[in-house]
Write a protein that holds these residues in place. Structure first.
Motif, mmCIF file in Angstrom:
data_model
loop_
_atom_site.group_PDB
_atom_site.id
_atom_site.type_symbol
_atom_site.label_atom_id
_atom_site.label_comp_id
_atom_site.label_asym_id
_atom_site.label_seq_id
_atom_site.Cartn_x
_atom_site.Cartn_y
_atom_site.Cartn_z
ATOM 1 N N UNK A 449 0.866 -1.190 0.000
ATOM 2 C CA UNK A 449 0.000 0.000 0.000
ATOM 3 C C UNK A 449 0.894 1.229 0.000
ATOM 4 N N UNK A 450 0.480 2.315 -0.623
ATOM 5 C CA UNK A 450 1.290 3.535 -0.632
ATOM 6 C C UNK A 450 1.271 4.218 0.734
ATOM 7 N N UNK A 451 2.259 5.057 0.963
ATOM 8 C CA UNK A 451 2.311 5.818 2.208
ATOM 9 C C UNK A 451 1.275 6.938 2.171
ATOM 10 N N UNK A 452 0.851 7.362 3.360
ATOM 11 C CA UNK A 452 -0.120 8.457 3.469
ATOM 12 C C UNK A 452 0.484 9.567 4.312
ATOM 13 N N UNK A 453 0.043 10.777 4.073
ATOM 14 C CA UNK A 453 0.511 11.932 4.845
ATOM 15 C C UNK A 453 -0.335 12.048 6.102
ATOM 16 N N UNK A 454 0.276 11.816 7.262
ATOM 17 C CA UNK A 454 -0.451 11.874 8.533
ATOM 18 C C UNK A 454 0.557 11.956 9.666
ATOM 19 N N UNK A 455 0.077 12.091 10.864
ATOM 20 C CA UNK A 455 0.916 12.091 12.052
ATOM 21 C C UNK A 455 1.089 10.646 12.496
ATOM 22 N N UNK A 456 2.272 10.177 12.407
ATOM 23 C CA UNK A 456 2.536 8.777 12.722
ATOM 24 C C UNK A 456 2.145 8.398 14.144
ATOM 25 N N UNK A 457 2.452 9.204 15.173
ATOM 26 C CA UNK A 457 2.046 8.808 16.533
ATOM 27 C C UNK A 457 0.546 8.639 16.677
ATOM 28 N N UNK A 458 -0.240 9.485 15.990
ATOM 29 C CA UNK A 458 -1.698 9.374 16.086
ATOM 30 C C UNK A 458 -2.188 8.084 15.435
ATOM 31 N N UNK A 459 -1.583 7.707 14.296
ATOM 32 C CA UNK A 459 -1.964 6.449 13.658
ATOM 33 C C UNK A 459 -1.589 5.254 14.528
ATOM 34 N N UNK A 460 -0.416 5.325 15.160
ATOM 35 C CA UNK A 460 -0.008 4.248 16.057
ATOM 36 C C UNK A 460 -0.997 4.095 17.209
ATOM 37 N N UNK A 461 -1.414 5.221 17.801
ATOM 38 C CA UNK A 461 -2.368 5.156 18.915
ATOM 39 C C UNK A 461 -3.711 4.590 18.461
ATOM 40 N N UNK A 462 -4.123 4.918 17.242
ATOM 41 C CA UNK A 462 -5.406 4.409 16.744
ATOM 42 C C UNK A 462 -5.357 2.893 16.551
ATOM 43 N N UNK A 463 -4.349 2.416 15.847
ATOM 44 C CA UNK A 463 -4.235 0.967 15.596
ATOM 45 C C UNK A 463 -4.003 0.210 16.897
ATOM 46 N N UNK A 464 -3.154 0.749 17.774
ATOM 47 C CA UNK A 464 -2.897 0.090 19.056
ATOM 48 C C UNK A 464 -4.146 0.055 19.928
ATOM 49 N N UNK A 465 -4.986 1.098 19.843
ATOM 50 C CA UNK A 465 -6.240 1.099 20.596
ATOM 51 C C UNK A 465 -7.189 0.019 20.117
ATOM 52 N N UNK A 466 -7.285 -0.163 18.798
ATOM 53 C CA UNK A 466 -8.145 -1.224 18.272
ATOM 54 C C UNK A 466 -7.612 -2.610 18.654
#
Length: 577
Positions: A449-466
């Motif tokens: 999958x291609x990379x996306x422009x976002x804040x990496x820590x926020x994405x980590x917290x979202x996936x880790x929360x799920x």
């Protein structure tokens, strides 16, 4: 709106205050009018009821007094009247009285046997044509310039027929009015000739009043009528074949004055309430402004803390790496300028001078060789100068690029190109370190999958929360099944292996991240509550709650969807490419 925006803040504030004050005053006026109107209506109803009650009370009192007077006259006729009539001689020529009123004894020809001569009395008694037995009441006549009325009773048991007569004068009727202890109204009794026959004021007696009230009164109307702004209660009391008309006027209670006083009190109370309300609004506004300032300060502080945290986790290492590489490039560029290379400048020129000196001694090169060396030296010098100028511009560009990159990285709040496959892999490593996943089978399927422009820590917290929610749900299912098995068999059951499926795939215009567990799913009735800010009890130190996950994904045009499966829950995250 443009004109409003062009106004100064002070004028805008003043206009808003005036609008609020004007609306408040308008509402106060409307409310005051409504209250006073209701009060006036109720006051008028109370006044009408009081006047009707007074008229009914007077009517009852008059009937009672006439009945008592008639009973007394009938009793006197059967005793004293019969004796006087049997004697047949005139007695009491000066008249005789008993308690109140004058008494007479008449024979069948209406001649006075007892009592003084009274022509008015004879004419009034002669009006009663059909008196056979019992008593009757005559109409009013004028006796000694005063209205008078007579009660006539036939004398029973005498040798000859006759009548016993009693005078009802204005004093007796006025005594009925005076007998009431409290009388806040002006009460008048009228006969059928519009004349006042009873009043508290002696000057009113025998006065003729022909007004709209007395006309309505003598027509037999009852109730409350208004004449020249004054209300009167009207009615009558039936006395035999005659009637005594009653008029009651409220003179002590000025309705207009009471309404005006009530209106002033209402304005006073409303002014006080408006002042209190205005003070409360001012305090409330100050409180709102203060809370807004505090909230803004807290928000700015948290944002600064988030920025510092992001700098610590992302900016700082990245900037250090960029700075290190730029520094190395700068040093390499500096080494290309100056130093030992400058010694080459003028080398060929010095060599040509030596050849020329040797040529003068007959040992050196030819003139063409000397010119060649001088031209070669000049070309080397010009090329070196161009190289020095280019290296200087390159060095300046590197420094400028470093400054601009540092500024843009800070302005973009930590946004970078993030690989979601790396986020999933690292989040699974974090879950293995932070939670108990020994009995959980993890199935990871990733597509490029291609990379996306976002804040990496926020994405980590979202996936880790799920992932954390999925692991906790599967742990609760294990405990529940273990308790149920122990209750049936009495033995400790072995935990069933749970499955956690994590995948990433590329769809048209979107990156789809799926996290599926076997934890039993969620209650559809509570689905809305899961996304409320007050529902989650997560400390959010390392992960996000569902509410914050959904809120963050919406900021980057993403979506979060929860769907129940046969064995558990499937969380689907869609990110725009």
């Amino acid at each position: 709106m443009r004109r409003w925006a062009l106004l100064k803040p002070g004028w805008q504030k003043l206009i808003l205050y005036l609008l609020v004050l004007g609306m408040t005053m308008l509402l106060a006026i409307v409310l005051q009018w409504f209250i006073v109107r209701q009060f006036s209506g109720q006051l008028a109803d109370i006044q009408d009821k009081q006047l009707r009650y007074e008229v009914q009370d007077w009517s009852s009192r008059i009937s009672e007094h006439y009945a008592a007077w008639q009973a007394e006259l009938n009793e006197l006729a059967s005793s004293l009247g019969r004796n006087i009539l049997n004697q047949g001689t005139r007695q009491y020529t000066e008249g005789f009285k008993r308690e109140s009123g004058a008494f007479y004894v008449l024979d069948e020809q209406y001649r006075v046997i007892a009592g003084r001569d009274n022509r008015e009395m004879k004419s009034a008694v002669q009006q009663i044509k059909l008196l056979q037995n019992g008593c009757a009441v005559s109409s009013f006549v004028t006796e000694d310039h005063q209205p008078a009325q007579y009660i006539v009773c036939r004398i029973q048991g005498a040798q000859t027929g006759g009548f016993m007569v009693r005078t009802i004068d204005s004093g007796m009727l006025s005594g009925i009015i005076k007998s009431k202890p409290v009388n806040p109204h002006e009460t008048l009794f009228y006969n059928d000739q519009f004349k006042v026959v009873a009043s508290l004021n002696t000057s009113d007696i025998n006065r003729t009043d022909i007004t709209g009230v007395t006309r309505r009164l003598l027509e037999g109307n009852t109730g409350v009528v208004e004449d020249q702004g004054v209300k009167h209660g009207i009615g009558f009391s039936r006395v035999g074949e005659e009637a005594l008309y009653i008029s009651v006027e409220d003179v002590d209670q000025d309705t207009a004055q009471r309404i005006s006083s009530f209106r002033k009190k209402v304005w006073l109370v409303m002014a006080l309430l408006l002042l209190i309300l205005w003070a409360m609004l001012v305090q409330f506004r100050k409180r709102i402004v203060k809370d807004t300032l505090v909230n803004n300060q807290v928000r700015d502080q948290r944002r600064d803390e988030d920025m510092r945290q992001q700098q610590d986790t992302y900016y700082l290492p990245l900037m250090q790496t960029i700075e290190q590489r730029l520094q190395e490039l700068q040093e390499q560029t500096a080494r290309l300028t100056g130093g030992d290379d400058l010694k080459l400048l003028g080398f060929y020129h010095d060599l040509a001078n030596r050849f020329e000196a040797a040529s003068s001694q007959g040992k050196g090169a030819s003139h063409e060789e000397l010119e060649y060396f001088r031209e070669l030296n000049e070309n080397f010098i010009q090329g070196r100068l161009k190289q020095e100028s280019s290296l200087g511009g390159l060095l300046t560009g590197v420094r400028t690029l470093r400054d601009e990159l540092e500024e843009k990285m800070h302005d973009n709040s930590g946004i970078s190109f993030t690989d979601m496959n790396v986020v999933l892999s690292e989040s699974l490593k974090w879950a293995n370190r932070s939670m108990n996943m020994k009995e959980i089978q993890v199935i990871l399927r990733q597509e490029p999958v291609p990379s996306i422009a976002a804040q990496a820590p926020m994405l980590y917290k979202t996936i880790q929360g799920l992932l954390e929610n999925a692991v906790q749900a599967m742990g609760q299912v294990d405990e529940l099944s273990e308790v149920q098995e122990r209750g049936r068999t009495g033995l400790r059951s072995k935990r069933q292996t749970q499955v956690l499926k994590v995948s990433s795939r590329l769809e048209e215009g979107e990156i789809v991240i799926t996290i599926e567990d076997t934890g039993g799913g969620i209650d559809d009735k509570m689905r809305w509550s899961y996304f409320q800010p007050e529902y989650s009890q997560n400390s959010q130190e390392h992960t996000f709650s569902l509410y914050h996950m959904d809120a963050y994904l919406k900021t980057i045009s993403g979506r979060l969807k929860l769907r129940n499966t046969d064995k558990g829950l499937q969380a689907i995250v869609r990110l725009r490419r």
